[in-house]
Design a protein around this motif. Structure first.
Motif, PDB file in Angstrom:
ATOM      1  N   TYR A  97     -51.452 -57.918 -68.598  1.00 15.23           N
ATOM      2  CA  TYR A  97     -51.103 -59.340 -68.713  1.00 15.23           C
ATOM      3  C   TYR A  97     -49.813 -59.668 -69.080  1.00 15.23           C
ATOM      4  N   ASN A  98     -49.111 -58.527 -69.793  1.00 16.44           N
ATOM      5  CA  ASN A  98     -47.769 -58.565 -70.155  1.00 16.44           C
ATOM      6  C   ASN A  98     -46.876 -57.950 -69.473  1.00 16.44           C
TER       7      ASN A  98
ATOM      8  N   THR B 199     -46.975 -56.935 -66.102  1.00 18.23           N
ATOM      9  CA  THR B 199     -47.131 -57.426 -64.707  1.00 18.23           C
ATOM     10  C   THR B 199     -47.061 -58.927 -64.323  1.00 18.23           C
ATOM     11  N   ASP B 200     -46.755 -59.286 -63.059  1.00 18.81           N
ATOM     12  CA  ASP B 200     -46.758 -60.614 -62.594  1.00 18.81           C
ATOM     13  C   ASP B 200     -48.118 -61.072 -62.105  1.00 18.81           C
TER      14      ASP B 200
ATOM     15  N   PHE C 186     -51.149 -61.752 -63.212  1.00 17.39           N
ATOM     16  CA  PHE C 186     -51.954 -62.872 -64.013  1.00 17.39           C
ATOM     17  C   PHE C 186     -51.196 -64.345 -63.707  1.00 17.39           C
ATOM     18  N   GLU C 187     -49.865 -64.216 -63.611  1.00 15.95           N
ATOM     19  CA  GLU C 187     -49.146 -65.465 -63.090  1.00 15.95           C
ATOM     20  C   GLU C 187     -49.432 -65.554 -61.598  1.00 15.95           C
ATOM     21  N   GLN C 188     -49.858 -64.832 -60.852  1.00 16.01           N
ATOM     22  CA  GLN C 188     -50.012 -64.808 -59.389  1.00 16.01           C
ATOM     23  C   GLN C 188     -51.368 -65.451 -59.008  1.00 16.01           C
ATOM     24  N   ARG C 189     -52.312 -64.843 -60.136  1.00 16.52           N
ATOM     25  CA  ARG C 189     -53.700 -65.357 -59.378  1.00 16.52           C
ATOM     26  C   ARG C 189     -54.456 -65.366 -60.657  1.00 16.52           C
ATOM     27  N   GLY C 190     -53.786 -65.998 -61.616  1.00 15.64           N
ATOM     28  CA  GLY C 190     -54.886 -66.019 -62.959  1.00 15.64           C
ATOM     29  C   GLY C 190     -56.346 -66.259 -62.952  1.00 15.64           C
ATOM     30  N   THR C 191     -56.674 -67.569 -62.157  1.00 16.19           N
ATOM     31  CA  THR C 191     -58.079 -67.864 -62.311  1.00 16.19           C
ATOM     32  C   THR C 191     -58.997 -66.790 -61.676  1.00 16.19           C
TER      33      THR C 191
ATOM     34  N   GLY D  10     -54.654 -58.655 -57.349  1.00 16.84           N
ATOM     35  CA  GLY D  10     -53.370 -59.078 -57.933  1.00 16.84           C
ATOM     36  C   GLY D  10     -52.049 -58.797 -57.077  1.00 16.84           C
TER      37      GLY D  10
ATOM     38  N   GLN E 285     -37.596 -59.028 -55.304  1.00 19.95           N
ATOM     39  CA  GLN E 285     -38.738 -59.507 -54.687  1.00 19.95           C
ATOM     40  C   GLN E 285     -38.727 -59.518 -53.289  1.00 19.95           C
TER      41      GLN E 285
END
Lengths: 467, 338
Positions: free
Chosen positions: B216-217, B219-220, B222-227, B273, B285
């Motif tokens: 969670y802290n 990597t990105d 959870f931002e990308q595919r949180g739900t 993810g 990116q």
């Protein structure tokens, strides 16, 4: 040494080592399938014993073949990533199909064959070994489809600096594949057959379980002679295809610098001097090269210097001559070993036909014992000729070996992997030979006494060596 | 309709899920030969319990790599050359393990057996550890340049995050393997396997929690595919708790299913993810490898799809059938002949 050289050493050594076991697996699987078929049809327990005894050697061999095969798949990406980027679109497909269509089949049904002697019916058990035999052959087809693309690229177009497939059918009906596949698979059958005749000859010489090994010898000798002659016929077709598609490899395998003259003689022996680009002390058979190349006793074959000039025109400046000595001598070693196999096989046929197998000539049996080394020698030499002869290309005319290597690996890393793989392979080789000797010395019936109703392949412990 | 690129991404994910689910338990059983087995008979029973399967299970990995090569050659090339040394070690371990099963019983010598037993143990522990390290660094991001070349130093690959991932997967394989053992053995060995699996659930839960928090802290994803990821994590927690519940109720089949589900969900979360990226560049990116820029051409993907969809049902059919053939438990009273 640089990463190209080290990666070549690694690829060559791991591939050659892997290819000691592949043909044995393909060949033995067929023989065991034949033996078990005879058992199921005739109900004679001796045939069952045969399938089990040769099966033991098969499994030891198969294990080494499988584990060394994983590395083969991985090192395209590890050591030759730029090659993988360039041809992955075309080359990756047969590899993926090989895994999907062949490896699953082999590994699942080998499990059923090993552990299923009394868990499935006789017929299902027999079917399993035939499926394994079929799977090994299928596997050869797909890997050779990939290799044939490297020798003679077809079914693709260049887009954005990559080879992209545009005709899958062309890929699997590649002319190169149609000659390479029968040549290679028949050679594999001969390898299994000569292994069985060789070991049987040893046991017959030692007068141990003579009836058992005579039967094995006869089945294998028949497979051996048919496939050896088949290899030669297919090899002839392959040579002709070579003249058409990779004339440089042909010229190198002849040590032919200038034009051959018409009709072209075949060079049996020559002293090749690559520095001065000349061959001396040649001993030649007239007309033979014309026959090899065109199936008639006339016709000229191009030499390396002429081809070098042509290639420079087509592909730009560079050295397009492969390692000539290696190509030349590996070809001759292959042909010589193959010829000896046919001679031995024919004499074995003669003995069987005249029903003289009861008291075979001791000398002949000794030849047959050592004859088991002939196919591996021929196989190795054949591949060395094919792959060294293709240099400097990885994909003929499209990409060189130098451009194929991974740019992001260091020579230290590759040196480390070369050393580790060589070490573990040497150990595997020694262990395998040791186990083969142990199993052979014990023989088919000693196993039986030791293990009673055993149906477990992994369990030799507690047995006694009676040799 | 999903595109062929998406389909192949899913297929490769499925192959890796299949690999970790199946070879996961035989890796676990391989580790048990040193951890659970008290004597040689028990080691023999454990090895025989995976005897007919492990080779077929490993083909899932080989097929996954082959599919990567065919469908996403740039991914295959970047991955295998970038992780050169980890793959050397994984290969050495897999080579030693594969022959050890076959060689172990072929000589009657204690030193001989001990040597191959060590190979089985290392070969069962190292590959899942290294593969987990590789997968974890996938989502953390790696130094990949504009030419899709990865130049990773030691700490890019080996760091706290990836090591936690490696240990988590190794421990999960072990628990999954222990549950497989409860299904394939009887008596004391079976009871001990169940008990050990239960004991290991707590450290496993701790590792998992650490891994999820770090993910969670650091990597990105959870931002990308949180739900979606939250749902997967929730399902994972449920499966995890249920596996413990079934273990106490001695419903081993269900428990095995649940440890397998945890494994499958873990691998799924990595792929979810990543999507639509296949490798993340820590430099820029713009240098990410995606299912578009790393893929084969449309024609290739189409051919491969037809071939795969034709063959796959047969493969699944006979693999499932082989598990049915060997559904009986391995008994130490049967002729193990060791």
């Amino acid at each position: 040494m640089d990463t190209v050289m080290l990666s070549r050493i690694q690829f060559a050594s791991t591939t050659i080592f892997h290819y000691f076991f592949v043909p044995v697996s393909i060949g033995l699987a067929l023989l065991i399938a034949i033996m078990e078929t005879m058992y199921v049809r005739k109900g004679n327990e001796e045939y069952k014993k045969m399938a089990q005894f040769w099966g033991k050697l098969f499994l030891i061999n198969f294990a080494v073949g499988v584990v060394t095969g994983i590395l083969q798949e991985f090192q395209f990406g590890m050591n030759w990533s730029d090659y993988s980027r360039f041809v992955g679109d075309v080359f990756g497909a047969p590899l993926a199909v090989e895994a999907l269509a062949a490896f699953f089949l082999e590994s699942t049904f080998i499990g059923i064959w090993i552990f299923g002697w009394d868990k499935v019916s006789k017929r299902v058990h027999l079917l399993s070994i035939w499926l394994v035999a079929f799977g090994t052959m299928l596997s050869a087809f797909w890997i050779l489809a990939a290799n044939s693309f490297m020798q003679h690229p077809v079914g693709f177009e260049i887009n954005n600096g990559r080879a992209e497939m545009n005709d899958f059918f062309a890929l699997i009906t590649n002319g190169q594949l149609l000659v390479e596949f029968p040549h290679t698979v028949l050679a594999a059958y001969a390898t299994g057959a000569f292994l069985v005749t060789g070991i049987s000859a040893y046991k017959i010489l030692k007068k141990q379980e003579v009836s058992f090994f005579k039967k094995s010898f006869q089945i294998a000798a028949i497979v051996g002679i048919i496939s050896s002659i088949g290899v030669a016929v297919a090899g002839h077709a392959q040579a002709q295809y070579l003249v058409e598609t990779q004339p440089m490899k042909m010229a190198a395998s002849e040590g032919l610098w200038g034009k051959s003259g018409d009709p072209a003689p075949w060079t049996v022996w020559a002293n090749i001097d690559p520095e001065n680009q000349i061959s001396t002390g040649e001993f030649q058979i007239p007309y033979m090269l014309s026959f090899l190349s065109y199936s008639k006793f006339s016709g000229e074959v191009k030499g390396m210097l002429e081809l070098q000039a042509e290639y420079e025109q087509t592909y730009g400046p560079g050295d397009y001559i492969p390692p000539v000595r290696t190509t030349f001598w590996s070809f001759r070693i292959m042909v010589l070993a193959g010829t000896l196999m046919i001679v031995l096989g024919m004499y074995a046929m003669y003995l069987m036909w005249r029903k003289k197998m009861d008291r075979p000539n001791t000398w002949f049996m000794r030849f047959m014992l050592w004859g088991l080394l002939l196919p591996p020698i021929a196989n190795t030499a054949g591949w060395v000729m094919t792959e060294f002869g293709r240099q400097p290309w990885t994909v003929f005319g499209l990409m060189t070996t130098e451009d194929s290597v991974s740019p992001n690996i260091t020579s230290g890393q590759v040196l480390f992997s070369v050393i580790s793989f060589t070490t573990i392979y040497l150990i595997l080789g020694l262990v395998l030979v040791g186990l083969f000797i142990k199993v052979i010395k014990k023989g088919p019936y000693a196993m039986d006494n030791d293990h009673g109703d055993s149906n477990d392949p992994y369990n030799e412990e507690g047995s006694h060596d009676i040799s | 309709m999903i595109s062929l690129n998406e389909l192949w991404f899913v297929l490769i994910a499925v192959l890796f899920i299949g690999f970790f689910f199946l070879e996961g338990f035989d890796f676990g059983v391989g580790m048990e030969t040193q951890i659970l087995a008290k004597n040689d008979t028990e080691r023999r029973v454990l090895i025989n319990s995976i005897g007919p399967f492990w080779d077929g299970n490993e083909v899932w990995l080989i097929t996954a790599a082959g599919a990567m090569f065919a469908a996403f050659p740039e991914w295959y090339a970047t991955l295998f050359s970038g992780f050169y040394i980890p793959f050397v070690f994984a290969l050495l371990a897999l080579i030693a393990r594969g022959v050890a099963f076959e060689f172990r019983g072929k000589r009657d010598s204690l030193a001989w057996k001990r040597t191959w037993d060590a190979c089985i143990f290392i070969g069962s522990f190292l590959p899942p550890f290294l593969l987990a390290v590789v997968f974890a660094s996938f989502i953390k991001g790696l130094p990949i340049d504009g030419d899709m070349q990865m130049y990773a130093g030691f700490t890019d690959i080996v760091n706290v995050y990836t090591v936690v991932a490696g240990l988590t997967v190794v421990l999960l394989c072990l628990v999954h393997g222990l549950m497989f053992t409860t299904l394939r053995t009887v008596g004391d060995l079976q009871a001990r396997a169940r008990k050990l699996a239960q004991k290991l659930l707590i450290p496993l839960a701790a590792l998992f929690t650490a891994f999820v928090i770090m993910t969670y802290n650091m990597t990105d994803i959870f931002e990308q595919r949180g739900t979606v990821l939250m749902i997967i994590v929730a399902l994972g927690v449920i499966a995890f708790v249920l596996s413990g519940y079934f273990m106490t109720k001695k419903k081993d089949g269900y428990a095995f299913g649940m440890t397998g589900a945890v494994m499958a969900l873990s691998v799924t979360s990595i792929f979810v993810g990543l999507f639509p990226r296949v490798m993340i560049s820590s430099i820029d990116q713009a240098f990410n490898l995606t299912i578009t820029n790393a893929a084969s051409g449309h024609y290739s993907l189409k051919v491969m799809t037809i071939v795969a969809l034709t063959i796959l049902p047969f493969v699944l059919g006979y693999q499932i059938w082989s598990y049915f053939v060997f559904h009986k438990r391995v008994h130490e009273k049967e002729h193990l002949e060791y």
